[in-house]
Design a protein around this motif. Sequence first.
Motif, mmCIF file in Angstrom:
data_model
loop_
_atom_site.group_PDB
_atom_site.id
_atom_site.type_symbol
_atom_site.label_atom_id
_atom_site.label_comp_id
_atom_site.label_asym_id
_atom_site.label_seq_id
_atom_site.Cartn_x
_atom_site.Cartn_y
_atom_site.Cartn_z
ATOM 1 N N LEU A 1 94.863 77.345 -29.535
ATOM 2 C CA LEU A 1 93.656 77.247 -30.230
ATOM 3 C C LEU A 1 93.667 78.408 -31.474
ATOM 4 O O LEU A 1 92.993 77.787 -32.664
ATOM 5 C CB LEU A 1 92.622 77.726 -29.282
ATOM 6 N N LYS A 2 94.204 79.498 -31.438
ATOM 7 C CA LYS A 2 94.426 80.294 -32.401
ATOM 8 C C LYS A 2 95.094 79.491 -33.573
ATOM 9 O O LYS A 2 94.620 79.735 -34.795
ATOM 10 C CB LYS A 2 95.229 81.526 -32.305
ATOM 11 N N GLY A 3 95.997 78.651 -33.443
ATOM 12 C CA GLY A 3 96.576 77.954 -34.597
ATOM 13 C C GLY A 3 96.090 76.625 -35.165
ATOM 14 O O GLY A 3 96.493 76.212 -35.997
ATOM 15 N N HIS A 4 94.965 76.225 -34.434
ATOM 16 C CA HIS A 4 94.323 74.915 -34.653
ATOM 17 C C HIS A 4 92.841 75.071 -34.671
ATOM 18 O O HIS A 4 92.461 74.022 -35.439
ATOM 19 C CB HIS A 4 94.816 74.143 -33.620
ATOM 20 N N VAL B 1 103.341 75.217 -19.304
ATOM 21 C CA VAL B 1 102.330 74.630 -20.013
ATOM 22 C C VAL B 1 100.940 74.548 -19.515
ATOM 23 O O VAL B 1 99.983 74.458 -20.583
ATOM 24 C CB VAL B 1 103.114 73.547 -20.866
ATOM 25 N N GLU B 2 100.785 74.505 -18.423
ATOM 26 C CA GLU B 2 99.414 74.394 -17.765
ATOM 27 C C GLU B 2 98.695 75.244 -17.392
ATOM 28 O O GLU B 2 97.631 75.681 -17.274
ATOM 29 C CB GLU B 2 99.649 73.538 -16.427
ATOM 30 N N MET B 3 99.346 76.760 -18.016
ATOM 31 C CA MET B 3 98.768 77.812 -17.605
ATOM 32 C C MET B 3 97.899 78.138 -19.057
ATOM 33 O O MET B 3 97.789 77.278 -20.032
ATOM 34 C CB MET B 3 99.647 79.073 -17.437
ATOM 35 N N GLU B 4 97.110 79.349 -19.022
ATOM 36 C CA GLU B 4 96.034 79.498 -20.040
ATOM 37 C C GLU B 4 96.342 80.071 -21.305
ATOM 38 O O GLU B 4 95.754 80.020 -22.482
ATOM 39 C CB GLU B 4 94.726 80.062 -19.114
ATOM 40 N N ILE B 5 97.250 80.867 -21.092
ATOM 41 C CA ILE B 5 97.739 81.917 -22.602
ATOM 42 C C ILE B 5 98.170 80.911 -23.423
ATOM 43 O O ILE B 5 97.883 81.044 -24.619
ATOM 44 C CB ILE B 5 98.566 83.131 -21.961
ATOM 45 N N PRO B 6 99.127 79.904 -23.076
ATOM 46 C CA PRO B 6 99.720 78.949 -24.174
ATOM 47 C C PRO B 6 98.375 78.106 -24.860
ATOM 48 O O PRO B 6 98.514 77.917 -26.122
ATOM 49 C CB PRO B 6 100.613 78.133 -23.310
ATOM 50 N N LYS B 7 97.357 77.783 -24.040
ATOM 51 C CA LYS B 7 96.545 77.023 -24.696
ATOM 52 C C LYS B 7 95.630 77.856 -25.701
ATOM 53 O O LYS B 7 95.119 77.315 -26.596
ATOM 54 C CB LYS B 7 95.476 76.532 -23.334
ATOM 55 N N ILE B 8 95.440 79.150 -25.198
ATOM 56 C CA ILE B 8 94.606 80.075 -26.217
ATOM 57 C C ILE B 8 95.441 80.280 -27.428
ATOM 58 O O ILE B 8 94.926 80.355 -28.661
ATOM 59 C CB ILE B 8 94.488 81.543 -25.493
ATOM 60 N N LYS B 9 96.917 80.347 -27.278
ATOM 61 C CA LYS B 9 97.612 80.611 -28.555
ATOM 62 C C LYS B 9 97.719 79.202 -29.225
ATOM 63 O O LYS B 9 97.542 79.253 -30.410
ATOM 64 C CB LYS B 9 99.046 80.537 -28.173
ATOM 65 N N ILE C 1 103.223 87.966 -29.153
ATOM 66 C CA ILE C 1 102.985 86.589 -29.115
ATOM 67 C C ILE C 1 101.968 86.091 -30.048
ATOM 68 O O ILE C 1 101.738 85.095 -30.146
ATOM 69 C CB ILE C 1 102.684 86.079 -27.706
ATOM 70 N N GLY C 2 101.423 87.155 -30.977
ATOM 71 C CA GLY C 2 100.520 86.782 -31.974
ATOM 72 C C GLY C 2 99.127 86.692 -31.462
ATOM 73 O O GLY C 2 98.355 85.926 -32.244
ATOM 74 N N LEU C 3 98.676 87.013 -30.421
ATOM 75 C CA LEU C 3 97.429 87.088 -29.867
ATOM 76 C C LEU C 3 96.711 88.318 -29.656
ATOM 77 O O LEU C 3 96.158 89.000 -28.801
ATOM 78 C CB LEU C 3 97.280 86.575 -28.491
ATOM 79 N N GLU C 4 96.884 89.371 -30.994
ATOM 80 C CA GLU C 4 96.564 90.456 -31.124
ATOM 81 C C GLU C 4 94.699 90.916 -30.852
ATOM 82 O O GLU C 4 94.134 91.730 -30.769
ATOM 83 C CB GLU C 4 96.836 91.115 -32.351
ATOM 84 N N GLU C 5 94.411 89.498 -31.228
ATOM 85 C CA GLU C 5 92.782 89.325 -31.032
ATOM 86 C C GLU C 5 92.272 89.595 -29.654
ATOM 87 O O GLU C 5 91.251 90.185 -29.398
ATOM 88 C CB GLU C 5 92.094 87.931 -31.559
ATOM 89 N N LEU C 6 92.990 89.359 -28.649
ATOM 90 C CA LEU C 6 92.855 89.502 -27.328
ATOM 91 C C LEU C 6 92.781 90.916 -26.867
ATOM 92 O O LEU C 6 92.310 91.147 -25.986
ATOM 93 C CB LEU C 6 93.857 88.568 -26.489
ATOM 94 N N VAL C 7 93.466 91.631 -27.620
ATOM 95 C CA VAL C 7 93.630 93.170 -27.426
ATOM 96 C C VAL C 7 92.320 93.971 -28.081
ATOM 97 O O VAL C 7 91.969 94.969 -27.318
ATOM 98 C CB VAL C 7 94.767 93.629 -28.037
ATOM 99 N N GLU C 8 91.650 93.434 -28.980
ATOM 100 C CA GLU C 8 90.566 94.105 -29.608
ATOM 101 C C GLU C 8 89.382 94.498 -28.558
ATOM 102 O O GLU C 8 89.106 93.953 -27.554
ATOM 103 C CB GLU C 8 89.900 93.355 -30.504
ATOM 104 N N ASP C 9 89.020 95.797 -28.900
ATOM 105 C CA ASP C 9 87.788 96.400 -27.878
ATOM 106 C C ASP C 9 88.089 96.160 -26.607
ATOM 107 O O ASP C 9 87.473 95.521 -25.611
ATOM 108 C CB ASP C 9 86.676 95.484 -28.258
ATOM 109 N N ASP C 10 89.342 96.716 -26.023
ATOM 110 C CA ASP C 10 89.891 96.625 -24.722
ATOM 111 C C ASP C 10 89.551 95.490 -24.098
ATOM 112 O O ASP C 10 89.076 95.101 -23.078
ATOM 113 C CB ASP C 10 89.079 97.908 -23.943
ATOM 114 N N PHE C 11 90.526 94.349 -24.818
ATOM 115 C CA PHE C 11 90.566 92.998 -24.064
ATOM 116 C C PHE C 11 89.094 92.428 -23.788
ATOM 117 O O PHE C 11 88.977 91.724 -22.956
ATOM 118 C CB PHE C 11 91.427 93.007 -22.814
ATOM 119 N N ARG C 12 88.067 92.771 -24.879
ATOM 120 C CA ARG C 12 86.595 92.097 -24.459
ATOM 121 C C ARG C 12 86.799 90.526 -24.383
ATOM 122 O O ARG C 12 86.061 89.932 -23.524
ATOM 123 C CB ARG C 12 85.990 92.396 -25.897
#
Length: 725
Positions: free
Chosen positions: A183-186, A173-181, A245-256
């Motif tokens: 943020l997407k929901g909130h 839970v202290e890593m950063e991808i869960p935190k980004i996820k 995991i529902g973070l397709e925004e991170l894939v856009e433009d080669d993970f910009r």
Amino acid sequence: MHSRNSRTSRSSISISQQRMMSHSMAGLALEQQKLLYYIGVDVGTGSARACIIDSMGNILSLAERPIQREQLKPNFITQSSQEIWQSVCHCVKSVVRDSGVPSEKIHGIGFDATCSLVVVEEGTNKDVAVGPDFSNTDQNIILWMDHRATEETAEINATGDKCLKYVGGQMSVEMEIPKIKWLKGHLPDGKFNQCKFFDLADYLTFKASGKETRSFCSTACKQGLLPVGVEGSEEGWSREFFNQIGLEELVEDDFRKIGGAVRNSDKGKNFLSAGEFIGAIDETVAEELGIPNHCVVGSGVIDAYAGWVGTVAARTDVSIPALAKSDQEKVGIDRATGRLAAVAGTSTCHIAMSRDPIFVDGVWGPYRDVMANKFWCAEGGQSCTGALLAHVLTTHPAYTELSQLADAASVSKFDYLNSRLENLVQTSKSRSVVHLAKHLFFYGDYHGNRSPIADSSMRAAIIGQSMDNSIDDLALMYLGACEFIAQQTRQIVEKMIDSGHQLSTIFMSGGQCRNGLLMRLLADCTGLPIVIPRYIDAAVVFGSALLGAVASESFDMSGNKSALSVSRKSSIAGDPSNQGSGKKSALSKFGGVGGDDLPSPYTAPSATASTSQIASTVGFPFPTADEGHRYDESFEESQEDGAELNFKAQSKWKKDMEDRMKGRSSDNGDTMWNVMYTMTGGGKVVQPCAETHPDRVLLNTKYKVFLDMADTQRKYRRMIDDLEV
């Protein structure tokens, strides 16, 4: 006549000595003119620090400034990147000013930080509020210890994606991808699409250089990146994983939004190992920091890894046979393999490097390229070490009495307790300090277990307590807690060795190094020598300064004069024969001798430098300035009468420098090893007692009890869980 001749003789000697001193001082002044300087920046949870070192590895000045964190509701802990950067600027300016070094001779800067998530707006780089108050854009960092994303963490781990294999089987839970996820929901509508994300160390190098270059240390360790070739990875990031995991925004433009896909082309690299050259300092930032425009920026690391950089190359004049044998068989950065760094503070991280990927249950990693190209790192840890000792002391009824007695004796609480234990040995006629606690069995996972059990539900248990509330009972409880820390370190070390790591020595850092009792217990429980560096309070920020030196050296080797090139004499650049020769070296001048010098092996504090002693500490062995870094004459010659380069000349120099570095392949970390080995200096060794020593025999038996207490606790919990479905 005899008296007159004597006076003449004494006078002649005095004149001769004066001449020698004059020549020595002139030589020293000449050598100092050739020195270069490097800055390290360390951003911890509660403060920012900076130090400046010379090219012989001496810390000349150190500054620290507190930073705040906000917790508006439980599990939501945030910080401000603006406040952190202002604190960094303050500390860097302070060390440059206080050291008195010529600013034009500062040639490199390195950064480390906690693994916290920084959120800014794409295009403008304005701060983005991360909640729970989404109107406060000043709070744009989710701190590493923030636990808001528990549900998101569970959803990510349920995927079983291959990247999870390299973070201990599941993300924390202290890593950063869960935190980004989370943020997407909130985040308020549409705001998430405007965001880009940095690990804090990468954000600091971005601020310093203006380049969005990311570090393998931050992204592989905390964000699930797999370097190209690992598990068939072709881009570093996994499109399938982010989509799942529902973070397709991170894939856009080669993970910009997270640094792009991993590239290594003639256009340069956008992901780097520790200390690799990013670029020159941004001109505006150079003015903010009070350093020259030609200072180069090295790729940053997570704070614990800076502790690894600042400790594992320490040398001693006491032979460590296993280490000496290992060093004779290896060259370059490969010599760092087999050396376990224990970076101790509130918690303790255990970091080891290996040539090949080694998977260890309950240990994070292995991570490739984080410290050196094609080498792997594993990271174990204890969630509660310094915090455990503080808890045991402050919750005991005799704590107030301890505080008064320690203050009256003008010693630390730990030193007082160590002395108290020695007195108990005498009054009770016990064999040793260890023998005092022979029937006390202390299991101290108050805050869960990180390694090697990896079970957050683990808790503490103590067998052998009485109703005694005296200061002597507090001393015994403290002894039990120290023994627990040492036994759990043994458990982690054994797991790593059983899985394939060949560990010969533990290199410690942090304030716990001053605790002679704890260091002796660590040596006797693990059976490994403990090496304590000269800068026990500043090993992490010192490690960051070494990253600045690595970046400068990498640039030098691409065309400028090389300061620490691998072609240097082996006696300077890391000849293994320098270790364990048995000869008395100048290292002993600052206390770099083995455990035998301790008046009592269990209570004497370690004779190493504290932050207050840093300015007067002189390490050994180091190269002379002729053999070490040389002042970049080519840069000075381009200035007229000491005036600064004009903006046009600076811009051309910066462009030429960065063009020369494009597409440069990694040297597999050998440059970093040369810098570390040359500049780290000496360390104090605490050797374990012989295996047949009664204390080692007792601790071995108590280790079996320690393992049984851990297993039994889990067994009891399962019994109840099976009943209370």
